[in-house]
Design an enzyme around this catalytic site. Structure first.
Site, PDB file in Angstrom:
ATOM      1  N   LYS A 103       0.770  -1.021   0.245  1.00 45.48           N
ATOM      2  CA  LYS A 103      -0.022   0.157   0.164  1.00 45.48           C
ATOM      3  C   LYS A 103       0.918   1.165   0.004  1.00 45.48           C
ATOM      4  O   LYS A 103       1.761   1.309   0.673  1.00 45.48           O
ATOM      5  CB  LYS A 103      -1.068  -0.022   1.308  1.00 45.48           C
ATOM      6  CG  LYS A 103      -1.884   1.164   1.222  1.00 45.48           C
ATOM      7  CD  LYS A 103      -3.255   0.926   0.528  1.00 45.48           C
ATOM      8  CE  LYS A 103      -3.883   2.000   0.209  1.00 45.48           C
ATOM      9  NZ  LYS A 103      -3.670   2.795  -0.855  1.00 45.48           N
ATOM     10  N   GLN A 124       7.125   4.200   3.672  1.00 45.16           N
ATOM     11  CA  GLN A 124       5.768   3.713   3.937  1.00 45.16           C
ATOM     12  C   GLN A 124       5.379   2.516   4.703  1.00 45.16           C
ATOM     13  O   GLN A 124       4.406   2.024   5.125  1.00 45.16           O
ATOM     14  CB  GLN A 124       5.247   3.483   2.540  1.00 45.16           C
ATOM     15  CG  GLN A 124       3.668   3.292   2.138  1.00 45.16           C
ATOM     16  CD  GLN A 124       3.185   4.890   2.210  1.00 45.16           C
ATOM     17  OE1 GLN A 124       3.810   5.694   1.531  1.00 45.16           O
ATOM     18  NE2 GLN A 124       2.214   5.307   2.873  1.00 45.16           N
ATOM     19  N   LYS A 139       5.306   2.057  -2.949  1.00 41.29           N
ATOM     20  CA  LYS A 139       5.485   3.402  -3.756  1.00 41.29           C
ATOM     21  C   LYS A 139       5.630   3.121  -5.228  1.00 41.29           C
ATOM     22  O   LYS A 139       6.197   2.205  -5.553  1.00 41.29           O
ATOM     23  CB  LYS A 139       6.342   4.350  -3.023  1.00 41.29           C
ATOM     24  CG  LYS A 139       6.123   5.546  -3.136  1.00 41.29           C
ATOM     25  CD  LYS A 139       5.220   6.175  -2.115  1.00 41.29           C
ATOM     26  CE  LYS A 139       4.821   7.613  -2.065  1.00 41.29           C
ATOM     27  NZ  LYS A 139       4.182   8.083  -1.015  1.00 41.29           N
ATOM     28  N   ASP A 179      -0.193  10.731  -4.696  1.00 41.48           N
ATOM     29  CA  ASP A 179       0.972  11.391  -4.115  1.00 41.48           C
ATOM     30  C   ASP A 179       1.408  12.697  -4.880  1.00 41.48           C
ATOM     31  O   ASP A 179       0.245  13.031  -5.467  1.00 41.48           O
ATOM     32  CB  ASP A 179       2.217  10.424  -3.925  1.00 41.48           C
ATOM     33  CG  ASP A 179       3.322  10.880  -3.070  1.00 41.48           C
ATOM     34  OD1 ASP A 179       3.331  10.892  -1.564  1.00 41.48           O
ATOM     35  OD2 ASP A 179       4.271  11.602  -3.392  1.00 41.48           O
TER      36      ASP A 179
HETATM   37  P1  NDP Z   1       0.537  17.948  -4.749  1.00 40.40           P
HETATM   38  O1  NDP Z   1       1.162  17.127  -5.963  1.00 40.40           O
HETATM   39  O2  NDP Z   1      -0.875  18.075  -4.243  1.00 40.40           O
HETATM   40  O3  NDP Z   1       1.326  19.114  -4.084  1.00 40.40           O
HETATM   41  C1  NDP Z   1       2.776  19.259  -3.725  1.00 40.40           C
HETATM   42  C2  NDP Z   1       3.200  20.657  -3.542  1.00 40.40           C
HETATM   43  O4  NDP Z   1       4.830  20.617  -3.241  1.00 40.40           O
HETATM   44  C3  NDP Z   1       2.799  21.470  -4.592  1.00 40.40           C
HETATM   45  O5  NDP Z   1       2.637  22.820  -4.108  1.00 40.40           O
HETATM   46  C4  NDP Z   1       4.196  21.663  -5.235  1.00 40.40           C
HETATM   47  O6  NDP Z   1       4.519  22.859  -6.130  1.00 40.40           O
HETATM   48  C5  NDP Z   1       5.190  21.432  -4.325  1.00 40.40           C
HETATM   49  N1  NDP Z   1       6.338  20.796  -4.562  1.00 40.40           N
HETATM   50  C6  NDP Z   1       6.410  19.878  -5.184  1.00 40.40           C
HETATM   51  N2  NDP Z   1       7.685  19.086  -5.552  1.00 40.40           N
HETATM   52  C7  NDP Z   1       8.470  20.290  -5.136  1.00 40.40           C
HETATM   53  C8  NDP Z   1       9.776  20.674  -5.124  1.00 40.40           C
HETATM   54  N3  NDP Z   1      10.806  19.658  -5.801  1.00 40.40           N
HETATM   55  N4  NDP Z   1      10.174  21.833  -4.914  1.00 40.40           N
HETATM   56  C9  NDP Z   1       9.232  22.693  -4.504  1.00 40.40           C
HETATM   57  N5  NDP Z   1       7.830  22.630  -4.598  1.00 40.40           N
HETATM   58  C10 NDP Z   1       7.675  21.551  -4.664  1.00 40.40           C
HETATM   59  O7  NDP Z   1       1.358  16.628  -3.680  1.00 40.40           O
HETATM   60  P2  NDP Z   1       0.660  16.343  -2.005  1.00 40.40           P
HETATM   61  O8  NDP Z   1       0.306  17.625  -1.383  1.00 40.40           O
HETATM   62  O9  NDP Z   1       0.028  15.175  -2.270  1.00 40.40           O
HETATM   63  O10 NDP Z   1       2.078  15.890  -1.606  1.00 40.40           O
HETATM   64  C11 NDP Z   1       2.954  16.721  -0.674  1.00 40.40           C
HETATM   65  C12 NDP Z   1       3.954  15.826   0.355  1.00 40.40           C
HETATM   66  O11 NDP Z   1       3.197  15.092   1.236  1.00 40.40           O
HETATM   67  C13 NDP Z   1       4.864  14.937  -0.427  1.00 40.40           C
HETATM   68  O12 NDP Z   1       5.886  14.807   0.290  1.00 40.40           O
HETATM   69  C14 NDP Z   1       4.184  13.475  -0.534  1.00 40.40           C
HETATM   70  O13 NDP Z   1       4.728  12.446  -0.500  1.00 40.40           O
HETATM   71  C15 NDP Z   1       3.392  13.820   0.983  1.00 40.40           C
HETATM   72  N6  NDP Z   1       2.245  12.965   1.472  1.00 40.40           N
HETATM   73  C16 NDP Z   1       1.005  12.905   0.625  1.00 40.40           C
HETATM   74  C17 NDP Z   1      -0.083  12.270   1.240  1.00 40.40           C
HETATM   75  C18 NDP Z   1      -1.197  12.532   0.306  1.00 40.40           C
HETATM   76  O14 NDP Z   1      -2.224  11.741   0.600  1.00 40.40           O
HETATM   77  N7  NDP Z   1      -1.492  12.873  -0.849  1.00 40.40           N
HETATM   78  C19 NDP Z   1       0.138  11.311   2.129  1.00 40.40           C
HETATM   79  C20 NDP Z   1       1.091  11.740   3.001  1.00 40.40           C
HETATM   80  C21 NDP Z   1       2.182  12.421   2.582  1.00 40.40           C
HETATM   81  P3  NDP Z   1       4.170  22.934  -7.758  1.00 40.40           P
HETATM   82  O15 NDP Z   1       2.517  23.272  -7.538  1.00 40.40           O
HETATM   83  O16 NDP Z   1       4.663  24.337  -8.251  1.00 40.40           O
HETATM   84  O17 NDP Z   1       4.623  21.902  -8.019  1.00 40.40           O
HETATM   85  O1  2IT Z   2       2.991   9.019   1.435  1.00 41.73           O
HETATM   86  C1  2IT Z   2       1.716   8.551   1.727  1.00 41.73           C
HETATM   87  O2  2IT Z   2       1.229   8.149   2.760  1.00 41.73           O
HETATM   88  C2  2IT Z   2       0.813   8.610   0.687  1.00 41.73           C
HETATM   89  N1  2IT Z   2       1.171   9.268  -0.363  1.00 41.73           N
HETATM   90  C3  2IT Z   2      -0.648   8.033   0.608  1.00 41.73           C
HETATM   91  C4  2IT Z   2      -0.482   6.584   0.453  1.00 41.73           C
HETATM   92  C5  2IT Z   2      -1.875   5.979   0.377  1.00 41.73           C
HETATM   93  O3  2IT Z   2      -1.974   4.698  -0.044  1.00 41.73           O
HETATM   94  O4  2IT Z   2      -3.019   6.351   0.551  1.00 41.73           O
END
Ligand code: NDP
Ligand code: 2IT
Length: 464
Positions: A103, A124, A139, A179
């Site tokens: 997952k 993860q 992942k 993600d």
């Molecule tokens: P999104 O794609 O929705 O948003 C990512 C954000 O981070 C955007 O604002 C993006 O800017 C910015 N960003 C991404 N890469 C870079 C970079 N290299 N340098 C600067 N800014 C960057 O992703 P999420 O919000 O889903 O994910 C954000 C973080 O949270 C990640 O680390 C992810 O692994 C983690 N995460 C996500 C989960 C989920 O359920 N979605 C669960 C747990 C953790 P721009 O719009 O300009 O690209």
């Molecule tokens: O980093 C994370 O925990 C996620 N991107 C969510 C993974 C999931 O299976 O919901």
């Protein structure tokens, strides 16, 4: 024989562990820097557990856990809007399924390679273990960049990606989710293609849009969960709650926007957000409705924010502090890194501490560099590591799997209640484990030992 006594971790034990970890590095490829950063943090944290019980060494748990079960790598060919054929790489790292089906999310970003996905897959495993739910660790993703692509191009890429991925996933085998770069739009296209290929309406992906099998609250879950965790941690550490406090947040995606939303609901004042181009600082509190419109609907740069709010400040990346990020130099009570890995440097940590920050809670995966974490721990900042603080997303994914398997739906309130209970459970478990291993208040040690122990004990129980 188990000693039943928590050994004091000597400098000599740490040096021995560091030498052993350096030896492990040689086994892997050049793309593995982030993976080693994640692995080193875990391995150094679990020294007291290893010293207290020889069964982990006897069963070679570390050597077995640091290698993924398999890495699937494939080519994705798709046609862009100019009728030109494009080629990207696709991956799925199935790391460990001891506790349940593989997952973990899918990331679409140009920086994606095997090493990035190994680091995320490794984290993860322990994160999913901390939830107490039956989910293993994985992942996947691609170096495809959804930015600047039309909906139709994203759809064609997702269909091509799933034409290969479907061979390796299943509701009891491996269940991907979103993600960076993968949200409800991408999951919708991926799920549509899976259904066409297999003629089967399975819960094979989570984060699906609600009208075809998604769970209420999955979009909000990671961000809300981070804030629920933070509230509990502040309570346990006898610090003031978030109500009325200035908070800083990085990122402007799924996690950041829902952290901001929940902070407002608790009476806090989130004054920043950022994207890959720059940072918004709005001292009155950022305008969440406008942010959602810009980032979720229009998908444009944050620079557009100051068109409607000229009194706010836009700080482009070029004006950031050298080797640092503008967000962490704004005075705050609590900081929430929610963009990407290694975005918070040692210099940023110093600035936060000097400006009186009391708490840092990680929404992104591994956003703080190791030297920054060391400073937080030394200075007794309440520090919530990602694998504990952001586990609400994957926990709610597991709730989506339960609902799909039972052909039922829970209400928003039901899912919210379960999410809250899960975050309080993880936080308490992590705090208690830290205490048990003589590291009171150190949530890095608590999370790593609690997660590792759960997976390792199950690996020992099931044998090789
Ligand atoms: P999104 O794609 O929705 O948003 C990512 C954000 O981070 C955007 O604002 C993006 O800017 C910015 N960003 C991404 N890469 C870079 C970079 N290299 N340098 C600067 N800014 C960057 O992703 P999420 O919000 O889903 O994910 C954000 C973080 O949270 C990640 O680390 C992810 O692994 C983690 N995460 C996500 C989960 C989920 O359920 N979605 C669960 C747990 C953790 P721009 O719009 O300009 O690209
Ligand atoms: O980093 C994370 O925990 C996620 N991107 C969510 C993974 C999931 O299976 O919901």
């Amino acid at each position: 024989m188990k000693s039943n006594k928590i050994e004091v971790v000597t400098e000599e034990a740490v040096q021995r562990a560091k030498t052993a970890i350096a030896g492990l590095k040689n086994l892997n490829c050049a793309e593995d820097d982030l993976f080693f950063q994640a692995m080193e943090e875990v391995l150094l944290s679990i020294i007291p557990l290893y010293l207290s019980d020889p069964k982990y060494k006897k069963n070679s748990i570390i050597r077995r856990l640091i290698h993924p079960d398999r890495v699937i790598k494939f080519k994705v060919e798709w046609m862009d809007d100019n009728n030109e054929i494009q080629v990207n790489m696709g991956y799925r790292v199935q790391f460990n399924n001891t506790l349940g089906p593989y997952k973990g999310g899918l990331r679409f970003h140009p920086s994606v390679n095997e090493g990035v996905l190994k680091f995320l897959g490794f984290e993860q495993i322990l994160k999913n273990a901390l939830t107490g739910l039956p989910i293993g660790g994985a992942k996947g993703g691609s170096d495809f960049d959804p930015k600047g692509k039309s909906d139709f191009e994203v759809m064609k890429f997702c269909s091509a990606f799933m034409r290969e991925l479907h061979k390796y996933i299943g509701p009891r085998i491996d269940v991907p989710a979103g993600d960076i770069g993968v949200g409800a739009r991408e999951i919708g296209y991926l799920f549509g293609e899976y259904k066409k290929i297999t003629s089967s309406f399975d819960g094979v992906l989570t984060g699906k849009p609600f009208f075809f099998g998604g769970s209420r609250m999955r979009p909000e879950a990671t961000g809300y969960g981070v804030v629920y965790f933070t509230e509990k941690m502040l309570e346990l550490e006898q610090k003031e709650p978030l109500n009325g406090k200035i908070c800083v947040v990085s990122g402007a995606g799924n996690v950041a926007l829902h952290v901001i939303e929940k902070l407002y609901q608790l009476g806090a004042i989130p004054v920043t957000c950022s994207d890959s181009g720059g940072t918004i600082h709005d001292p009155r509190g950022v305008d969440i409705a406008l942010l959602k419109e810009l980032k979720e609907v229009q998908r444009v740069s944050l620079e557009e924010y100051i068109v409607q709010h000229p009194e706010a400040r836009y700080i482009p990346v070029a004006e950031y502090p050298k080797d640092g990020h503008a967000v962490w130099h704004i005075p705050c009570y609590a900081a929430f890194p929610c963009a990407t890995q290694n975005e918070l440097t040692q210099g940023d940590a110093k600035a936060l501490i000097q400006n009186g920050c009391m708490c840092v809670a990680e929404g992104a995966n591994m956003p703080s560099r190791s030297e920054a974490i060391d400073l937080f721990i030394e200075n007794k900042i309440c520090f919530a590591p990602a694998k504990a603080a952001n586990a609400g997303g994957v926990a709610t994914s597991a709730f989506e799997m339960s609902q799909n398997a039972g052909m039922i739906r829970w209400t928003f309130e039901e899912v919210d209640q379960k999410l809250k209970e899960t975050m309080v459970y993880i936080c308490t478990e992590v705090a208690n484990t830290a205490k048990e291993f003589s590291a009171d208040g150190n949530y890095v040690v608590g999370a790593n030992i609690a997660g590792f122990k759960r997976v390792a004990d199950a690996m020992i129980a099931e044998g090789i």
